[in-house]
Design a protein around this motif. Structure first.
Motif, PDB file in Angstrom:
ATOM      1  N   TYR A 110       0.869  -1.185   0.000  1.00  0.00           N
ATOM      2  CA  TYR A 110       0.000   0.000   0.000  1.00  0.00           C
ATOM      3  C   TYR A 110       0.901   1.229   0.000  1.00  0.00           C
ATOM      4  CZ  TYR A 110      -3.304   3.541   1.559  1.00  0.00           C
ATOM      5  OH  TYR A 110      -4.077   4.685   1.647  1.00  0.00           O
ATOM      6  N   GLY A 111       0.771   2.075  -1.002  1.00  0.00           N
ATOM      7  CA  GLY A 111       1.548   3.318  -1.054  1.00  0.00           C
ATOM      8  C   GLY A 111       3.021   3.068  -1.364  1.00  0.00           C
ATOM      9  N   GLY A 112       3.816   4.111  -1.230  1.00  0.00           N
ATOM     10  CA  GLY A 112       5.224   4.060  -1.646  1.00  0.00           C
ATOM     11  C   GLY A 112       6.160   3.661  -0.521  1.00  0.00           C
ATOM     12  N   ALA A 113       5.995   2.455   0.016  1.00  0.00           N
ATOM     13  CA  ALA A 113       6.826   2.011   1.143  1.00  0.00           C
ATOM     14  C   ALA A 113       8.259   1.715   0.703  1.00  0.00           C
ATOM     15  CB  ALA A 113       6.218   0.754   1.760  1.00  0.00           C
ATOM     16  N   ILE A 114       9.255   1.974   1.582  1.00  0.00           N
ATOM     17  CA  ILE A 114      10.621   1.466   1.357  1.00  0.00           C
ATOM     18  C   ILE A 114      10.568   0.005   1.777  1.00  0.00           C
ATOM     19  CG2 ILE A 114      13.075   1.681   1.891  1.00  0.00           C
ATOM     20  CD1 ILE A 114      12.651   4.567   2.645  1.00  0.00           C
ATOM     21  N   LEU A 238       5.560   8.451  11.397  1.00  0.00           N
ATOM     22  CA  LEU A 238       5.650   9.909  11.601  1.00  0.00           C
ATOM     23  C   LEU A 238       4.970  10.635  10.442  1.00  0.00           C
ATOM     24  CD1 LEU A 238       9.261  10.269  13.044  1.00  0.00           C
ATOM     25  CD2 LEU A 238       7.079  10.367  14.266  1.00  0.00           C
ATOM     26  N   ASP A 239       5.136  10.087   9.215  1.00  0.00           N
ATOM     27  CA  ASP A 239       4.373  10.575   8.060  1.00  0.00           C
ATOM     28  C   ASP A 239       3.035   9.850   8.081  1.00  0.00           C
ATOM     29  OD1 ASP A 239       3.310  11.249   5.628  1.00  0.00           O
ATOM     30  OD2 ASP A 239       4.901  10.391   4.411  1.00  0.00           O
ATOM     31  N   ASN A 240       1.951  10.407   8.566  1.00  0.00           N
ATOM     32  CA  ASN A 240       1.794  11.812   8.718  1.00  0.00           C
ATOM     33  C   ASN A 240       1.148  12.119  10.073  1.00  0.00           C
ATOM     34  OD1 ASN A 240       1.718  14.535   8.058  1.00  0.00           O
ATOM     35  ND2 ASN A 240      -0.156  14.354   6.907  1.00  0.00           N
ATOM     36  N   LEU A 241       1.471  11.238  11.065  1.00  0.00           N
ATOM     37  CA  LEU A 241       0.829  11.441  12.359  1.00  0.00           C
ATOM     38  C   LEU A 241       1.354  12.688  13.063  1.00  0.00           C
ATOM     39  CD1 LEU A 241       0.259   7.788  13.593  1.00  0.00           C
ATOM     40  CD2 LEU A 241      -1.120   9.233  12.111  1.00  0.00           C
ATOM     41  N   THR A 242       2.563  13.166  12.683  1.00  0.00           N
ATOM     42  CA  THR A 242       3.015  14.451  13.255  1.00  0.00           C
ATOM     43  C   THR A 242       2.001  15.537  12.905  1.00  0.00           C
ATOM     44  OG1 THR A 242       4.250  15.466  11.439  1.00  0.00           O
ATOM     45  CG2 THR A 242       5.380  13.791  12.639  1.00  0.00           C
ATOM     46  N   SER A 243       1.543  15.508  11.657  1.00  0.00           N
ATOM     47  CA  SER A 243       0.620  16.553  11.206  1.00  0.00           C
ATOM     48  C   SER A 243      -0.768  16.357  11.805  1.00  0.00           C
ATOM     49  CB  SER A 243       0.523  16.541   9.684  1.00  0.00           C
ATOM     50  OG  SER A 243       1.812  16.589   9.118  1.00  0.00           O
ATOM     51  N   VAL A 244      -1.224  15.088  11.872  1.00  0.00           N
ATOM     52  CA  VAL A 244      -2.550  14.828  12.447  1.00  0.00           C
ATOM     53  C   VAL A 244      -2.594  15.366  13.882  1.00  0.00           C
ATOM     54  CG1 VAL A 244      -4.124  13.009  13.243  1.00  0.00           C
ATOM     55  CG2 VAL A 244      -3.055  12.826  10.986  1.00  0.00           C
ATOM     56  N   ASP A 315       1.776  18.222   5.924  1.00  0.00           N
ATOM     57  CA  ASP A 315       2.395  16.922   5.659  1.00  0.00           C
ATOM     58  C   ASP A 315       3.911  17.079   5.796  1.00  0.00           C
ATOM     59  OD1 ASP A 315       2.702  14.265   4.969  1.00  0.00           O
ATOM     60  OD2 ASP A 315       1.625  14.411   3.067  1.00  0.00           O
ATOM     61  N   VAL A 316       4.583  15.969   5.971  1.00  0.00           N
ATOM     62  CA  VAL A 316       6.031  16.022   6.190  1.00  0.00           C
ATOM     63  C   VAL A 316       6.784  16.469   4.938  1.00  0.00           C
ATOM     64  CG1 VAL A 316       6.082  14.333   8.042  1.00  0.00           C
ATOM     65  CG2 VAL A 316       6.109  13.556   5.667  1.00  0.00           C
ATOM     66  N   GLY A 317       8.005  17.024   5.154  1.00  0.00           N
ATOM     67  CA  GLY A 317       8.870  17.427   4.040  1.00  0.00           C
ATOM     68  C   GLY A 317      10.198  16.677   4.118  1.00  0.00           C
ATOM     69  N   HIS A 318      11.009  16.820   3.090  1.00  0.00           N
ATOM     70  CA  HIS A 318      12.298  16.110   3.063  1.00  0.00           C
ATOM     71  C   HIS A 318      13.394  16.946   3.697  1.00  0.00           C
ATOM     72  CE1 HIS A 318      10.829  12.884   0.603  1.00  0.00           C
ATOM     73  NE2 HIS A 318      10.272  13.748  -0.205  1.00  0.00           N
ATOM     74  N   ALA A 319      13.989  16.412   4.760  1.00  0.00           N
ATOM     75  CA  ALA A 319      15.156  17.074   5.356  1.00  0.00           C
ATOM     76  C   ALA A 319      16.393  16.694   4.552  1.00  0.00           C
ATOM     77  CB  ALA A 319      15.313  16.617   6.800  1.00  0.00           C
ATOM     78  N   MET A 408      11.813   9.115   4.946  1.00  0.00           N
ATOM     79  CA  MET A 408      10.367   9.143   4.683  1.00  0.00           C
ATOM     80  C   MET A 408       9.925   7.841   3.994  1.00  0.00           C
ATOM     81  SD  MET A 408       8.084  11.949   2.589  1.00  0.00           S
ATOM     82  CE  MET A 408       8.824  13.375   3.346  1.00  0.00           C
ATOM     83  N   HIS A 409       8.832   7.276   4.504  1.00  0.00           N
ATOM     84  CA  HIS A 409       8.227   6.036   4.001  1.00  0.00           C
ATOM     85  C   HIS A 409       9.013   4.779   4.362  1.00  0.00           C
ATOM     86  CE1 HIS A 409       5.263   7.996   0.930  1.00  0.00           C
ATOM     87  NE2 HIS A 409       5.207   8.528   2.134  1.00  0.00           N
ATOM     88  N   SER A 410      10.012   4.935   5.239  1.00  0.00           N
ATOM     89  CA  SER A 410      10.604   3.756   5.854  1.00  0.00           C
ATOM     90  C   SER A 410       9.612   3.283   6.918  1.00  0.00           C
ATOM     91  CB  SER A 410      11.927   4.134   6.525  1.00  0.00           C
ATOM     92  OG  SER A 410      12.369   3.071   7.346  1.00  0.00           O
ATOM     93  N   SER A 411       9.744   2.032   7.360  1.00  0.00           N
ATOM     94  CA  SER A 411       8.816   1.602   8.408  1.00  0.00           C
ATOM     95  C   SER A 411       9.188   2.272   9.739  1.00  0.00           C
ATOM     96  CB  SER A 411       8.779   0.085   8.535  1.00  0.00           C
ATOM     97  OG  SER A 411       9.823  -0.370   9.329  1.00  0.00           O
ATOM     98  N   ARG A 412      10.305   3.005   9.751  1.00  0.00           N
ATOM     99  CA  ARG A 412      10.679   3.807  10.913  1.00  0.00           C
ATOM    100  C   ARG A 412      11.353   5.072  10.402  1.00  0.00           C
ATOM    101  NH1 ARG A 412      11.853   1.794  16.701  1.00  0.00           N
ATOM    102  NH2 ARG A 412      12.431   3.813  17.543  1.00  0.00           N
TER     103      ARG A 412
END
Ligand code: ZN
Length: 433
Positions: A110-114, A238-244, A315-319, A408-412
């Protein structure tokens, strides 16, 4: 609230928010505890000035709003939106596979997971299950979260896969099947519904009463503070519960005497948003129109009011990654802990208009909230957010903001601890100034 309080609040949402349904349920509980009243699309609304309301849409999408004490015709709508879903693996129907002594289940991405971050981890499953009911048009719906890890996707040993450190392409059908048990000798080669039986036991229902489900695997890790001064949060989802969490806290704690503050928590961002509970549905504008209808104002007044609305897509951004600094834009480098990112892309993969950006910068300046501007490298792309899709349905001034993130999109994933407080303060100010 202080820096660590905001971070702790985020981690408690991460722990409970193991599926979009559980994220929505957690948000619902926070709102109910703060005195928000539940509405339903198929009932009359009798809204009042100073009222606080929410409604749940298809289980995994939720919207909430507050009406100013002195709300009057001509007041504006301020909308902040985030998403409740995250990339991962979902369990298919009829999933059981008995193979070479092992019990496995069939999953899809589901989605763009690593993908390789899902290997060798203790995993559990959560989501919703639909059960046989008296009224066939209203099946019974139950949420389930096994909590206990019971599945894993083991890597292949390096001795058998000598090139593993040169990078491995994982096949989405073959290489991601988790194991969750051992075949019993008498069932060898036979079909068995071991997963359905396990699910039925968890729900304390008969296996025959389970009709369907939307279940995803999730990483059972809890979040941790890392760094020599706890500068970092390392956590799943964290993507995207930080924002929620930032939007929920801001809606509860912020507020103004005039206008309507609206929050939307959409499912399906990771798969493109164009669904009935995604940001590309008419749900949010229907809610906004009904708010005005409830105050006796018709469609024309709704269209007039909406023209002055503003949307904050959170939504999260890329550091910037220190090992891959050359992957970043040469003049817009975002670092963890140095404030929220205001994301811009001329392609509109991030909703970008300089008017909305200017509003956000002035909010941050007024409240002394650190922010950084983000843009992609010109020879690279980096995904999109619900902002540009939502803004095509609600054509209002829109800006994309969020905390910077690594992995981003890692399981951690990894974020800066201080950035959560900055984001909460920014959204709170958006709702309050
Ligand atoms: Zn996201």
């Amino acid at each position: 609230m202080k820096r660590m309080d905001h971070a702790e609040k985020l981690l408690s949402l991460v722990e409970e928010g193991t599926s979009p349904f559980h994220v929505a349920a957690n948000v619902e509980r926070q709102l109910a505890e703060a005195g928000f009243q539940k509405l339903s699309m198929n009932r009359d609304w009798n809204l009042e000035n100073g009222g606080k309301y929410y409604l749940v849409h298809n289980g995994s999408t939720l919207t909430a709003f507050t009406i100013g004490r002195y709300f009057a015709y001509g007041d504006d709508f301020r909308i902040a939106a985030a998403h409740t879903d995250f990339p991962g693996l979902r369990i298919k129907p009829s999933p059981e596979m008995n193979k070479d002594g092992y019990r496995q289940i069939n999953v899809e991405v589901y989605g763009g997971a690593i993908l390789n971050t899902w290997l060798d981890r203790p995993l559990s499953a959560a989501g919703r299950v639909t059960l046989r009911s008296e009224d066939i048009f209203h099946p019974e719906i139950r949420y389930v979260d096994f909590r206990k890890p019971f599945l894993t996707i083991p890597n292949l040993a390096i001795h058998i896969n000598k090139d593993v450190n040169k990078g491995v392409e994982l096949n989405r059908q073959k290489d991601l099947l988790p194991v969750l048990g051992l075949e019993e000798t008498e069932e060898e080669g036979k079909e068995s519904e071991f997963f359905l039986e396990y699910l039925a036991r968890q729900l304390r229902v008969e296996k025959e009463d389970i009709l369907d489900y939307e279940l995803g695997l999730y990483n059972t890790d809890t979040g941790d503070f890392l760094g020599m001064s706890e500068e970092f949060i390392s956590s799943p989802r964290l993507d995207n519960l930080t924002s929620v969490q930032a939007v929920v806290t801001a809606l509860i704690e912020g507020g103004r005497d005039r206008g309507v503050n609206l929050a939307a928590f959409f499912d399906h961002e990771e798969i493109g948003s164009r669904t009935k509970q995604g940001a590309g549905s008419v749900f949010l504008s229907a809610v906004a129109e009904r708010i005005l209808l409830s105050f006796g104002r018709g469609r024309e007044k709704f269209l007039e009011t909406f023209a002055d609305a503003m949307l904050l897509s959170v939504d999260v951004g890329h550091a910037l990654h220190p090992n891959y600094a050359d992957k970043n834009d040469p003049t817009n480098k975002n670092v963890l802990g140095r404030g929220i990112c205001i994301k811009e892309a001329s392609s509109q993969s991030y909703a970008t208009d300089s008017e909305a950006v200017a509003v956000m910068q002035q909010i941050c300046d007024a409240e002394k909230i650190p922010y950084q501007k983000f843009a992609n490298r010109s020879d690279g792309t980096s995904g999109s957010t619900l902002g540009s899709i939502a803004s095509s349905f609600y054509p209002v001034k829109t800006v994309d903001v969020g905390v910077p993130l690594l992995a981003m999109h890692s399981s951690r994933e990894l974020m800066g601890t201080a950035d959560q407080e900055s984001l909460v303060r920014a959204v709170t100010a958006f709702y309050s100034l």
